[in-house]
Design a protein around this motif. Structure first.
Motif, mmCIF file in Angstrom:
data_model
loop_
_atom_site.group_PDB
_atom_site.id
_atom_site.type_symbol
_atom_site.label_atom_id
_atom_site.label_comp_id
_atom_site.label_asym_id
_atom_site.label_seq_id
_atom_site.Cartn_x
_atom_site.Cartn_y
_atom_site.Cartn_z
ATOM 1 N N GLY A 95 -0.620 17.602 14.954
ATOM 2 C CA GLY A 95 -1.276 17.413 15.941
ATOM 3 C C GLY A 95 -0.756 17.911 17.342
ATOM 4 O O GLY A 95 -1.359 17.621 18.319
ATOM 5 N N SER A 97 -0.380 20.205 20.109
ATOM 6 C CA SER A 97 -1.466 21.062 20.628
ATOM 7 C C SER A 97 -1.317 22.486 20.958
ATOM 8 O O SER A 97 -1.933 23.446 20.580
ATOM 9 N N LYS A 121 -9.294 23.613 18.079
ATOM 10 C CA LYS A 121 -8.557 22.229 18.072
ATOM 11 C C LYS A 121 -7.419 22.125 19.296
ATOM 12 O O LYS A 121 -7.615 21.086 19.806
ATOM 13 N N LEU A 125 -7.753 19.439 23.054
ATOM 14 C CA LEU A 125 -6.810 18.824 23.516
ATOM 15 C C LEU A 125 -6.269 19.138 24.678
ATOM 16 O O LEU A 125 -5.351 18.583 25.282
#
Length: 633
Positions: A95, A97, A121, A125
């Motif tokens: 995850g 970013s 994605k 974020l």
């Protein structure tokens, strides 16, 4: 070189080193940063790389991302895109970013759909660069459906975070009305925010808006006013300092600034230098610009840069190659190759290529010509609007439609296009296609004449010569405007000058003007010159010369000349008597509405036998007028 470390820095370094040696990934990561920046120890990039690798291998996302950036840039390690991809992927899976965004950048060359997914994605974020990349994908339809609204949304989020490139993109969208109503004030606002961060493309856009009078407008509700060009002016050295040394687009715009003198003093040498740097990075617009500069200096290498740009799809480079091949500037003419390059540029809706092809196709490929002019017209190009109006007015490639013709003329005229203004003036004067309106005709002709349109000047002169509908007859103004048009080589104006001199009792000057215009093919001048020779006005009477000029005017469809020819053939003055030819010309003149010729036709018909009458009528039926170039429309 890093500053000397304090005692506290050394103590922190020692404590961090202990934790790193026992395998604490956070400590290993911090230690790598301390080695990289020389904090608490001597700067050592090898040790920095070693410790960040240890942290990355222990699964720390920040370390994995940092290691990926090292491999992507070749900083402290040999550049290796495969290793960069691997470490960005590991960080992205957890995850991270920015790793997601960088992974998208790596995907972009091979799989735009995967790239857009990574951007999305990271954008969600809050990564501004990812928001910009996602906006660009929606704007171009790269990996996602083209969607100006979503592009605007993501540009806006990135712009509000202060990303200059996004602010500039928002300015472009507002300036061009892409996904939003066209709004020069809003465009200037976003350009200014980007320019305040020394974003060269935004600076260029603001300078161009100032030059067009749009850069100082106030946007309602924001209480802001555009800074003028002088307020943004910096020295060339300052711009060189702020330029990103690896940014090809920035270098291109710096070249544009120095070429055009936008915010800096014009400097062709510096412009060429910036263009060359960007061109070597395969920046297509810079390659075209470099070709343009080199072509101006007569350097043959210009075509090489044009070709590099053209092969990348740059319309300016493609148009330039079309022009060079079509004009024999590359040796022998190659019209086929020239047209091929024009077509490639036109496929991208390049206005210059569309106009060029429109003119090339206008004889024989009228439907294609109309399509080219229409594409240019729909982009707001005034010449395209005027030419599309011409096609509708003449029924070339489309059904004749004066309403559509004058709608396009008006659009071009409203942009100040002189030929369209002149055409509208002629329509208002004649009442063909528009309501007859003498004063409106005068206004349109004046606008066109003030821009140097010779036909409008001539029409103004004719209107002042006759007066009417509130316009006082003014022979002085008539002379002035006709003389201006004649000085520009407009032959009908020379013929009208002859009429004006005749009206002011100067037959010699009238004869000079008519002779000059008649020799250039003007039918009215040919007729008036014939009358002068027939009556001895300003010259010795010469019926043979009169016959010759009447014949030339008659051949171009002047009814009065045709009637006079009929009389000369009937009486044998200036030519051998010929009753059949006399009747032929009487028939033609009467068909054009000449009442005297109609009476003479009836008399001559009574004097011919059936065979002669049939022959005269056959000759009249076979006659076709020469092209008349003196029409006001």
């Amino acid at each position: 070189m890093s500053p000397p470390s304090s005692a506290r820095d050394k103590r922190v370094f020692a404590e961090t080193l202990k934790s790193a040696r026992i395998g604490v990934p956070e400590a290993q990561y911090e230690l790598s940063l301390m080695y990289a920046n020389g904090v608490g120890t001597a700067q050592d990039f090898e040790q920095a790389l070693a410790w960040v690798r240890k942290a990355a291998e222990r699964g720390m996302p920040a370390a994995q991302y940092l290691l990926g950036t090292r491999y992507a840039s070749g900083s402290a390690v040999e550049m290796d895109e495969t290793q960069a991809f691997a470490w960005f992927s590991k960080a992205a899976e957890q995850g991270h970013s920015r790793a997601l965004w960088r992974l998208g950048r790596l995907h972009a060359a091979q799989n735009k759909t995967l790239a857009a997914g990574c951007y999305a994605k990271a954008a969600e974020l809050g990564v501004a660069q990812a928001q910009l990349s996602l906006a660009e994908a929606y704007a171009a339809g790269d990996g996602v459906p083209q969607d100006p609204d979503r592009a605007l949304h993501w540009y806006g989020l990135a712009a509000e975070q202060g990303l200059a490139a996004a602010q500039y993109a928002l300015g472009v969208m507002h300036a061009k009305g892409q996904g939003v109503p066209e709004d020069a004030d809003e465009a200037a606002f976003w350009y200014r925010r980007a320019a305040d961060q020394d974003h060269a493309p935004a600076h260029v856009a603001l300078e161009l808006m100032d030059a067009g009078g749009e850069g100082r407008a106030r946007k309602r509700g924001r209480g802001r006013r555009a800074a003028g060009a002088v307020e943004r002016r910096r020295g060339a050295e300052r711009w060189a300092e702020v330029a990103d040394p690896g940014d090809a687009d920035g270098r291109y715009h710096l070249g544009l600034m120095h070429e055009l003198g936008l915010g800096v003093a014009p400097d062709p040498a510096r412009a060429e230098s910036w263009y060359r740097l960007a061109a070597r990075q395969d920046h297509a617009r810079a390659q075209s610009a470099l070709g343009r500069l080199l072509e101006g200096d007569g350097q043959g290498t210009a075509v090489d840069w044009y070709r590099k740009a053209a092969e990348q799809g740059d319309a300016a480079g493609q148009f330039a190659l079309g022009r060079l091949y079509s004009s024999a500037q590359l040796g022998e003419e190659d019209h086929f190759l020239g047209v091929a390059w024009y077509v490639r540029a036109a496929a991208q809706n390049d206005p210059r290529a569309l106009l060029t092809l429109g003119h090339l196709f206008s004889h024989g490929l009228e439907a294609m010509s109309v399509e080219c002019f229409k594409r240019a017209a729909e982009q707001g190009v005034a010449e395209g609007q005027y030419m599309l109006g011409q096609q509708h007015a003449l029924g070339k490639g489309v059904p004749r439609d004066l309403a559509k013709a004058f709608d396009w003329y008006r659009r071009a005229a409203d942009q100040g296009y002189a030929a369209a203004q002149s055409a509208l003036g002629a329509a208002c004067l004649s009442g063909v296609g528009l309501a007859k309106d003498f004063q409106q005709a005068l206004a349109w002709f004046l606008k066109a004449a003030e821009q140097g349109d010779a036909k409008a000047m001539w029409n103004l002169g004719a209107m002042y010569a006759s007066g009417g509908d509130g316009l006082k007859q003014d022979l002085r103004q008539a002379f002035v405007w006709c003389q201006k048009a004649a000085d520009l080589g407009f032959v009908p104006a020379q013929a009208t000058l002859g009429v004006l001199y005749a009206r002011t009792q100067n037959p010699e000057r009238a004869l000079q003007c008519w002779t000059q215009a008649a020799q250039e093919g003007d039918p009215e001048a040919q007729y008036n010159l014939a009358v002068a020779h027939a009556s001895g006005q300003g010259t010795a009477r010469d019926l043979e010369a009169a016959f010759g000029w009447f014949l030339q005017a008659a051949a171009q469809g002047i009814p009065a000349a045709q009637a006079r020819l009929g009389l000369m053939y009937a009486t044998g003055e200036g030519v051998a008597q010929d009753a059949i030819e006399a009747h032929r010309w009487f028939v033609l003149a009467s068909a054009a509405g000449d009442s005297a010729a109609r009476a003479n036709r009836n008399r001559s018909a009574a004097m011919l036998d059936p065979a002669q009458l049939k022959e005269a009528e056959r000759r009249a039926a076979d006659w076709r007028p020469a092209r008349n170039t003196s029409s006001q429309l």
